[in-house]
Design an enzyme around this catalytic site. Structure first.
Site, mmCIF file in Angstrom:
data_model
loop_
_atom_site.group_PDB
_atom_site.id
_atom_site.type_symbol
_atom_site.label_atom_id
_atom_site.label_comp_id
_atom_site.label_asym_id
_atom_site.label_seq_id
_atom_site.Cartn_x
_atom_site.Cartn_y
_atom_site.Cartn_z
ATOM 1 C CE LYS A 131 20.273 14.673 24.895
ATOM 2 N NZ LYS A 131 19.065 13.602 25.853
ATOM 3 C CB SER A 152 22.386 11.482 27.202
ATOM 4 O OG SER A 152 21.276 11.925 27.646
ATOM 5 C CB SER A 179 19.715 12.821 30.244
ATOM 6 O OG SER A 179 20.189 11.344 29.872
HETATM 7 N N1 GLN Z 1 22.291 8.943 33.151
HETATM 8 C C1 GLN Z 1 20.364 8.200 32.804
HETATM 9 C C2 GLN Z 1 20.933 6.420 31.951
HETATM 10 O O1 GLN Z 1 21.389 6.480 31.836
HETATM 11 C C3 GLN Z 1 19.447 8.971 32.675
HETATM 12 C C4 GLN Z 1 19.607 9.102 31.253
HETATM 13 C C5 GLN Z 1 18.563 10.234 30.785
HETATM 14 O O2 GLN Z 1 18.312 10.616 31.413
HETATM 15 N N2 GLN Z 1 18.018 10.137 29.506
HETATM 16 O O3 GLN Z 1 19.490 5.937 31.851
#
Ligand code: GLN
Length: 485
Positions: free
Chosen positions: A80, A155, A179
């Site tokens: 990532k 994400s 995420s």
């Molecule tokens: N979807 C969550 C957010 O927008 C989690 C994101 C993540 O785990 N990086 O914060």
């Protein structure tokens, strides 16, 4: 042998060690697969094909010299774009870091390089890891290999899509509120968020430092065990990394979960969860029972406050972490002015996308003197209550099981309301707030789309949840299914 990309990591590793295949061959198959399907999926911000081939040659040399090698040596892996790779662009899905080449490797990257992985590329993500669909990437959205009209989750959507589409054998993502687990669920993968402190955050671009953890995506529990083992353990460069010894995750996969006590949190059957998800998860819970686990309902009464607390705490920490992007130190810098304040303002205006700006504003507001007690302090209190809920339940249970996401993958553009998007993480957020570990595993299908089953474990009980995941794979075949693409 053209379908070498369908092998799992442990199978490929075996063939590499027996010298039945070479890493160069394995890598070329993956690069070919990338050429074929990446134009449709768009999982990568950068494909590092030259580096990959060079690393594959190195790996083959090591195999030839008969060294005792690591299970990831010569294996194609995707990373990532939130994890710093020395001299290789690390964008974090943002214009702000579009041309940023870190002068150092993240600790995770150092460990992977030592193991001798083949890095095939850096993967697309929601900007600064804020989002649940990868649509917030500043560059382009990534598509779900199971249905190209749909999002792969976020994400870490790029890391998930790369493995689901056979462009990498495993990958790494980061999980602040879900995420890794949510994109894992939506693309039929094993996606594991380690216990807070299990994996070093040194060189992980910070979003919310008290919640962030790096973890793996794999096609099965055995591969996930290998991927986790490689990066787990204390790091002197991260004061929050834990001295608790790591377990042998592969050895934990006994296939036997007889007598294990598994709780089903009542509060995780919330309105708004798709019926297809509920029925797949209920059926999967029956499989666990058939395997001899003692499955009973449990209660985590403060669950309903999780999302609200998270959307105070995460933006608060983000607003502080992201203040480093000022156009002076590194990253994008607006230069068409001689006025310092204007330069800083414009740097942020053009460098950050709308979701990142929203989070910075939310966080700054929640931390402001007049509102600190009303928002931030209360959110931290809720966090403690949520942790206590888990402590109570884990005194009597070995693991918990729930859906990983309330929905299957939705269509690109389908969720435009930020609040609706935030609700995607209703089942994953509590684990981050409490710091415990969690994994999402292939748990069935609803209308042809993958449904994820979430297993939660107490602090440093990654061995337990991987053991359940592996046992579940013995009696199901969901994890063996491939998207048609
Ligand atoms: N979807 C969550 C957010 O927008 C989690 C994101 C993540 O785990 N990086 O914060």
């Amino acid at each position: 042998m053209t379908e070498l990309y369908k092998l799992s990591i442990h199978e490929a590793g075996e063939l590499l060690r027996q010298r039945k295949i070479s890493s160069v061959e394995l890598t070329q198959v993956h690069l070919e697969r990338i050429r074929e399907v990446e134009p449709k999926v768009k999982a990568f911000t950068l494909v590092t094909d030259e580096l990959a081939l060079q690393q594959a040659k190195e790996a083959d040399k090591r195999f030839a010299s008969g060294e005792n090698l690591h299970p990831l040596t010569g294996i194609p892996i995707a990373i990532k774009d939130v994890i710093c790779t020395k001299d290789i662009t690390t964008t974090c899905g943002s214009r702000m870091l579009e041309n940023f080449k870190p002068p150092y490797n993240a600790t995770v990257m150092e460990r992977l390089n030592e193991a001798g992985i083949v890095m095939v590329g850096k993967t697309n993500m929601d900007e600064f890891a804020m989002g649940s669909s990868t649509e917030h990437s500043a560059f382009f959205p990534t598509r779900n290999p199971w249905d190209l009209e749909r999002i792969p989750g976020g994400s870490s959507g790029g890391s998930a899509a790369a493995v689901a589409a056979g462009m990498a054998m495993g990958s790494y993502g980061s999980d602040t509120g879900g995420s890794i687990r949510q994109p894992g669920a939506l693309t039929n993968l094993v996606g594991l968020k380690p216990t807070y402190g299990r994996v070093s955050r040194f060189g992980l671009v910070a979003f919310a430092s008290s919640l962030d953890q790096i973890g793996p995506f794999a096609r099965n529990a055995r591969d996930a065990a290998i991927l986790l083992q490689t990066i787990a353990g204390q790091d002197p460069r991260d004061g929050t990394s834990s001295p608790t010894p790591t377990q042998d995750y592969s050895a934990a996969l006994s296939g036997d979960i007889k007598g294990l006590r598994i709780g089903v949190p009542e509060e995780y059957w919330v309105e708004g969860t798709q019926p297809g998800v509920v029925s797949a998860v209920k059926e999967s819970i029956e499989r666990l029972r058939e395997l001899g686990a003692k499955v009973n309902p449990v209660s985590l009464p403060h669950t309903k406050y999780g999302v609200a607390a998270y959307y105070i705490i995460a933006p608060a920490e983000a607003s502080s972490n992201l203040s480093r992007y000022d156009g002076v130190k590194y990253g994008y810098s607006y230069r068409d002015t001689t006025d310092m304040w204007e330069a800083m303002e414009k740097t942020r205006e053009f460098g950050f996308g709308p979701e990142v700006k929203r989070r910075i504003m939310l966080g700054t507001y929640a931390l402001s003197a007049g509102y600190y007690d009303a928002y931030y302090k209360r959110a931290e209190k809720i966090r403690t209550l949520i942790k206590q809920d888990f402590d109570k339940v884990f005194a009597e249970y070995d693991a918990l099981v729930s859906p990983a996401s309330p929905t299957v993958a939705f269509k690109l553009g389908e969720i435009s309301d930020p609040y609706q998007m935030y609700l995607q993480d209703v089942f994953t957020i509590p684990a981050n707030l409490a710091g415990i570990c969690g994994v999402s595993i292939p748990g069935g299908f609803s209308e042809g789309l993958p449904v994820g089953l979430q297993l939660l474990g107490n602090d440093f009980k990654e061995d337990t949840i991987l053991r359940i995941a592996d046992a579940f794979e013995h009696v199901t075949d969901y994890h063996n299914r491939w998207p048609s693409l």
